[in-house]
Design an enzyme around this catalytic site. Structure first.
Site, PDB file in Angstrom:
ATOM      1  N   TYR A 124      23.731 -38.424 -70.285  1.00  0.00           N
ATOM      2  CA  TYR A 124      22.369 -38.047 -70.305  1.00  0.00           C
ATOM      3  C   TYR A 124      21.343 -38.878 -71.249  1.00  0.00           C
ATOM      4  O   TYR A 124      21.433 -38.488 -72.473  1.00  0.00           O
ATOM      5  CB  TYR A 124      21.983 -36.733 -70.343  1.00  0.00           C
ATOM      6  CG  TYR A 124      20.677 -35.853 -70.375  1.00  0.00           C
ATOM      7  CD1 TYR A 124      19.748 -36.482 -69.765  1.00  0.00           C
ATOM      8  CD2 TYR A 124      20.468 -34.587 -70.381  1.00  0.00           C
ATOM      9  CE1 TYR A 124      18.266 -36.053 -69.641  1.00  0.00           C
ATOM     10  CE2 TYR A 124      19.276 -33.815 -70.319  1.00  0.00           C
ATOM     11  CZ  TYR A 124      18.261 -34.574 -70.126  1.00  0.00           C
ATOM     12  OH  TYR A 124      17.196 -33.874 -69.597  1.00  0.00           O
ATOM     13  N   ARG A 143       8.192 -29.370 -61.842  1.00  0.00           N
ATOM     14  CA  ARG A 143       7.034 -29.942 -62.517  1.00  0.00           C
ATOM     15  C   ARG A 143       6.290 -30.539 -61.482  1.00  0.00           C
ATOM     16  O   ARG A 143       6.710 -31.230 -60.151  1.00  0.00           O
ATOM     17  CB  ARG A 143       7.337 -30.923 -63.695  1.00  0.00           C
ATOM     18  CG  ARG A 143       8.261 -31.880 -63.519  1.00  0.00           C
ATOM     19  CD  ARG A 143       8.731 -32.670 -64.708  1.00  0.00           C
ATOM     20  NE  ARG A 143       9.579 -33.706 -64.597  1.00  0.00           N
ATOM     21  CZ  ARG A 143      10.278 -34.376 -65.625  1.00  0.00           C
ATOM     22  NH1 ARG A 143      10.048 -34.079 -66.886  1.00  0.00           N
ATOM     23  NH2 ARG A 143      11.009 -35.269 -65.373  1.00  0.00           N
ATOM     24  N   ARG A 193      17.072 -31.176 -77.077  1.00  0.00           N
ATOM     25  CA  ARG A 193      16.282 -32.059 -76.664  1.00  0.00           C
ATOM     26  C   ARG A 193      14.716 -31.391 -77.281  1.00  0.00           C
ATOM     27  O   ARG A 193      14.115 -32.347 -77.597  1.00  0.00           O
ATOM     28  CB  ARG A 193      16.349 -32.480 -75.404  1.00  0.00           C
ATOM     29  CG  ARG A 193      17.619 -33.234 -74.840  1.00  0.00           C
ATOM     30  CD  ARG A 193      17.632 -33.211 -73.256  1.00  0.00           C
ATOM     31  NE  ARG A 193      16.395 -34.125 -72.910  1.00  0.00           N
ATOM     32  CZ  ARG A 193      16.573 -35.374 -72.859  1.00  0.00           C
ATOM     33  NH1 ARG A 193      17.398 -36.099 -73.302  1.00  0.00           N
ATOM     34  NH2 ARG A 193      15.415 -36.012 -72.347  1.00  0.00           N
ATOM     35  N   ARG A 219      22.711 -34.288 -60.627  1.00  0.00           N
ATOM     36  CA  ARG A 219      21.609 -33.748 -59.727  1.00  0.00           C
ATOM     37  C   ARG A 219      20.834 -34.931 -59.423  1.00  0.00           C
ATOM     38  O   ARG A 219      20.819 -36.116 -60.135  1.00  0.00           O
ATOM     39  CB  ARG A 219      20.457 -32.905 -61.092  1.00  0.00           C
ATOM     40  CG  ARG A 219      21.287 -31.886 -61.305  1.00  0.00           C
ATOM     41  CD  ARG A 219      21.685 -30.773 -60.347  1.00  0.00           C
ATOM     42  NE  ARG A 219      20.537 -29.893 -60.127  1.00  0.00           N
ATOM     43  CZ  ARG A 219      20.576 -29.086 -59.036  1.00  0.00           C
ATOM     44  NH1 ARG A 219      21.662 -28.578 -58.399  1.00  0.00           N
ATOM     45  NH2 ARG A 219      19.489 -28.259 -58.713  1.00  0.00           N
ATOM     46  N   ARG A 263       8.335 -25.500 -82.814  1.00  0.00           N
ATOM     47  CA  ARG A 263       7.412 -26.031 -83.822  1.00  0.00           C
ATOM     48  C   ARG A 263       6.640 -24.805 -84.248  1.00  0.00           C
ATOM     49  O   ARG A 263       6.159 -24.211 -83.365  1.00  0.00           O
ATOM     50  CB  ARG A 263       6.436 -27.169 -83.600  1.00  0.00           C
ATOM     51  CG  ARG A 263       7.226 -28.105 -83.319  1.00  0.00           C
ATOM     52  CD  ARG A 263       6.357 -29.470 -83.763  1.00  0.00           C
ATOM     53  NE  ARG A 263       7.068 -30.934 -83.277  1.00  0.00           N
ATOM     54  CZ  ARG A 263       7.015 -31.452 -82.309  1.00  0.00           C
ATOM     55  NH1 ARG A 263       5.857 -30.742 -81.223  1.00  0.00           N
ATOM     56  NH2 ARG A 263       7.410 -32.571 -81.845  1.00  0.00           N
ATOM     57  N   ASP A 314      18.150 -40.935 -72.968  1.00  0.00           N
ATOM     58  CA  ASP A 314      16.892 -41.724 -73.083  1.00  0.00           C
ATOM     59  C   ASP A 314      16.773 -43.236 -73.157  1.00  0.00           C
ATOM     60  O   ASP A 314      17.999 -43.903 -73.477  1.00  0.00           O
ATOM     61  CB  ASP A 314      16.109 -40.879 -74.210  1.00  0.00           C
ATOM     62  CG  ASP A 314      15.923 -39.604 -74.005  1.00  0.00           C
ATOM     63  OD1 ASP A 314      15.700 -39.054 -72.907  1.00  0.00           O
ATOM     64  OD2 ASP A 314      15.708 -38.703 -75.155  1.00  0.00           O
ATOM     65  N   GLU A 367       8.155 -32.346 -58.049  1.00  0.00           N
ATOM     66  CA  GLU A 367       9.439 -32.836 -58.430  1.00  0.00           C
ATOM     67  C   GLU A 367      10.404 -31.705 -57.947  1.00  0.00           C
ATOM     68  O   GLU A 367      10.392 -30.702 -58.641  1.00  0.00           O
ATOM     69  CB  GLU A 367       9.454 -33.210 -59.912  1.00  0.00           C
ATOM     70  CG  GLU A 367      10.696 -34.169 -60.102  1.00  0.00           C
ATOM     71  CD  GLU A 367      10.569 -34.888 -61.686  1.00  0.00           C
ATOM     72  OE1 GLU A 367       9.389 -35.250 -62.068  1.00  0.00           O
ATOM     73  OE2 GLU A 367      11.361 -34.651 -62.380  1.00  0.00           O
TER      74      GLU A 367
HETATM   75  N1  UDP Z   1      13.413 -26.966 -69.865  1.00  0.00           N
HETATM   76  C1  UDP Z   1      13.073 -25.850 -69.636  1.00  0.00           C
HETATM   77  N2  UDP Z   1      11.565 -25.611 -69.508  1.00  0.00           N
HETATM   78  C2  UDP Z   1      10.841 -26.348 -69.615  1.00  0.00           C
HETATM   79  C3  UDP Z   1      11.307 -27.712 -69.953  1.00  0.00           C
HETATM   80  C4  UDP Z   1      12.528 -28.022 -69.955  1.00  0.00           C
HETATM   81  O1  UDP Z   1      13.845 -24.854 -69.371  1.00  0.00           O
HETATM   82  O2  UDP Z   1       9.649 -26.325 -69.402  1.00  0.00           O
HETATM   83  C5  UDP Z   1      14.799 -27.252 -70.308  1.00  0.00           C
HETATM   84  C6  UDP Z   1      15.669 -27.899 -69.003  1.00  0.00           C
HETATM   85  O3  UDP Z   1      16.864 -27.318 -68.893  1.00  0.00           O
HETATM   86  C7  UDP Z   1      15.564 -29.260 -69.212  1.00  0.00           C
HETATM   87  C8  UDP Z   1      15.817 -29.440 -70.558  1.00  0.00           C
HETATM   88  O4  UDP Z   1      14.964 -28.455 -71.207  1.00  0.00           O
HETATM   89  O5  UDP Z   1      16.753 -29.891 -68.264  1.00  0.00           O
HETATM   90  C9  UDP Z   1      15.409 -30.655 -71.313  1.00  0.00           C
HETATM   91  O6  UDP Z   1      13.942 -30.952 -71.098  1.00  0.00           O
HETATM   92  P1  UDP Z   1      13.311 -32.514 -71.010  1.00  0.00           P
HETATM   93  O7  UDP Z   1      12.013 -32.286 -70.902  1.00  0.00           O
HETATM   94  O8  UDP Z   1      14.005 -33.152 -72.152  1.00  0.00           O
HETATM   95  O9  UDP Z   1      14.124 -32.964 -69.532  1.00  0.00           O
HETATM   96  P2  UDP Z   1      13.792 -34.367 -68.776  1.00  0.00           P
HETATM   97  O10 UDP Z   1      12.441 -34.683 -69.117  1.00  0.00           O
HETATM   98  O11 UDP Z   1      14.824 -35.086 -69.442  1.00  0.00           O
HETATM   99  O12 UDP Z   1      14.166 -33.823 -67.437  1.00  0.00           O
END
Ligand code: UDP
Length: 369
Positions: free
Chosen positions: A346, A277, A171, A247, A175, A348, A298
């Site tokens: 999962y 976060r 996901r 979850r 870059r 979007d 969160e």
């Molecule tokens: N992830 C991580 N560290 C970060 C951000 C994301 O390990 O700082 C991993 C984590 O396993 C997460 C996945 O990457 O579930 C996908 O991240 P995304 O931001 O797409 O998650 P969402 O916003 O859908 O919860």
């Protein structure tokens, strides 16, 4: 026809609108006291800040048809998701980009130098990453993996990164430029009046009725010519094959004045910090002005029977529970299972809308005769 629907989230709203416009009558039953499912937004009474009640939702897509669709029902303000991440007592930019790499390693590399540098860190013996950890080791190497992904992923998913699929990490882009846009899609924006107003507009049709605070009674499904079910697929079948695992999230509300953290999303990647976060919601509507601020810490944990399911947990070595429900769902006459919970995916928001379009296409083919 008279169509019954369980759930007033994005999936059912899109399907309902189309069927209503085609002349069908649609009755939606929503067990919560609001529409829009987990996209729900509401203004905070104290500060006036637009809150994403179930966590941040940023609309992004490459699908022009989906983008046109949402723009029919809401005015979108351009918005670019730029995430910051705290790890090992420092702040970095996410997704991993040239600034992240240079700051993390204390270097001043060009794109091609960084590419070669990361390739040298990567475990190139992994040809086909079989799980999240292998995907990370293959594409960013151990140091970045341990700093940004290992702790966060353990907190977010409650399992080892070796147990979840590589697709979850895919996901996020990596870059070798200074582009820090979290998403790599052509279209991105925020609905000016929030997602609940947008979904309210989708549902605003004379052939659609929505009953809030009302569970869909599966025993009454034959009262309808067809049913669309966007609740958990295992709940529809009374959990007869056991419970699918999710979850859930707990949000700890914090208020302050002015600009508290300086950005919308700050990830906390260290395992020693219990939350994943902190989101400061005024930054999701940068065109608005509010003195007060509302933030949410969160926390992710296993979803209990009375909790709100958020993320379906797909493990690499899964059991056959999902397969059994998928088979039962396919065999169930007169009911179509849709959305994140109905199909245990999962998803979007843009994918959810595209899936709803596809469902409509198949349903119309089947009911044309
Ligand atoms: N992830 C991580 N560290 C970060 C951000 C994301 O390990 O700082 C991993 C984590 O396993 C997460 C996945 O990457 O579930 C996908 O991240 P995304 O931001 O797409 O998650 P969402 O916003 O859908 O919860």
């Amino acid at each position: 026809m008279h169509i019954g629907m369980a759930g007033a989230g994005l999936s059912c709203a899109v399907i309902a609108r189309d069927l209503a416009e085609a002349g069908h009558r649609v009755s939606i039953f929503e067990q919560r006291d609001h529409i829009a499912g987990n996209c729900h937004t509401e203004r905070d009474a104290g500060t006036g800040v637009m809150l994403h009640a179930y966590g941040p939702h940023i609309f992004h897509t490459d699908d022009a048809e989906v983008w046109d669709y949402v723009n029919r029902f809401a005015r979108f303000v351009p918005y670019v998701n730029r995430v910051k991440a705290r790890t090992q007592d420092r702040v970095f930019s996410l997704p991993i980009n040239l600034l992240t790499i240079n700051q993390f390693f204390g270097r001043t590399m060009s794109p091609s130098e960084a590419r070669a540098f990361i390739e040298a860190q990567a475990d190139t013996t992994i040809e086909e990453p079989a799980n999240f950890e292998e995907q990370a080791l293959r594409f960013v190497g151990r140091d970045l993996y341990e700093a940004f992904f290992l702790g966060y992923t353990r907190k977010q998913w409650g399992v080892e990164p070796t147990e979840i699929p590589a697709s979850i990490l895919k996901r996020l882009p990596v870059r070798f430029s200074y582009d820090d846009n979290y998403f790599a899609h052509r279209f991105q924006g925020m609905p000016e009046d929030g997602y609940t107003a947008m979904i309210g507009n989708i549902l605003d049709h004379e052939n659609i009725s929505v009953a809030l605070n009302t569970k869909f009674d599966t025993a009454r499904k034959d009262a309808f010519d067809h049913v669309f079910w966007s609740g958990p697929v295992d709940a529809y079948f009374g959990h007869r094959y056991g419970r699918l695992k999710y979850r859930t999230l707990d949000f700890e509300r914090v208020t302050g004045d002015g600009d508290v953290q300086g950005c919308a999303v700050m990830n906390y990647c260290d395992e020693s910090v219990p939350y994943t976060r902190i989101t400061e919601h005024k930054h999701f509507s940068p065109w608005e002005d509010h003195e007060g601020s509302v933030l949410f810490r969160e926390y992710s944990r296993a979803c209990g029977e009375d909790d709100i399911p958020y993320y379906p947990i797909h493990k690499v070595a899964g059991d056959d529970t999902l397969e059994r429900y998928t088979e039962a769902a396919a065999a169930e006459q007169g009911v179509t299972f849709v959305g994140r919970l109905g199909t245990y995916r999962y998803m979007d928001m843009d994918v959810t809308i595209r899936a709803a379009f596809d469902t409509l296409g198949s349903w119309k083919m089947a009911h044309a005769a």
